[in-house]
Enzyme design. Structure first.
Site, mmCIF file in Angstrom:
data_model
loop_
_atom_site.group_PDB
_atom_site.id
_atom_site.type_symbol
_atom_site.label_atom_id
_atom_site.label_comp_id
_atom_site.label_asym_id
_atom_site.label_seq_id
_atom_site.Cartn_x
_atom_site.Cartn_y
_atom_site.Cartn_z
ATOM 1 N N CYS A 68 0.858 -1.182 0.000
ATOM 2 C CA CYS A 68 0.000 0.000 0.000
ATOM 3 C C CYS A 68 0.898 1.237 0.000
ATOM 4 O O CYS A 68 1.966 1.237 -0.583
ATOM 5 C CB CYS A 68 -0.942 -0.034 1.200
ATOM 6 N N TYR A 69 0.457 2.304 0.662
ATOM 7 C CA TYR A 69 1.250 3.534 0.720
ATOM 8 C C TYR A 69 2.414 3.406 1.701
ATOM 9 O O TYR A 69 3.557 3.688 1.372
ATOM 10 C CB TYR A 69 0.380 4.719 1.140
#
Length: 105
Positions: A63-64
């Site tokens: 993800c981020y």
């Protein structure tokens, strides 16, 4: 925890052995840049993902920053996937490790 957490370097090494890395970031961020060879996993692409991965395939979720990937990793385990990993640090960690990326810039 029903999945393991791994470093970006471990993720890259696993990808070289056939693991699937799924990037769950939004469309614009993924289109701009993402880990080289990553599959963009969204609600819309989930059926395509199911055709790509079998339940024993090693699957790495990115993800981020390495937080929301844990929720998706848990979801994949609940769906029956047995070999699921969450990548520590997410795409930020991948970039800090200077691992290969695909980019539009």
């Amino acid at each position: 925890m029903p999945f393991k957490e791994i470093t970006p370097q471990q993720a890259w090494e696993m990808m070289q052995q056939g693991a699937i890395l799924v990037d769950i970031r939004d469309n614009m961020r993924f289109a701009y840049s993402h880990p080289k060879g990553a599959f963009h996993l969204t609600n819309q692409s989930f059926l395509q993902f199911e055709e790509l991965a079998d339940f024993d395939s090693p699957i790495i979720v990115s993800c981020y920053h390495g937080v929301s990937s844990r929720n998706v990793a848990t979801f994949l385990v609940e769906q029956g996937y047995k070999n699921v990993f969450s990548m520590i640090g997410g795409f930020d960690g991948w970039c800090r490790a200077e691992l290969p990326i695909d980019t539009t810039y």
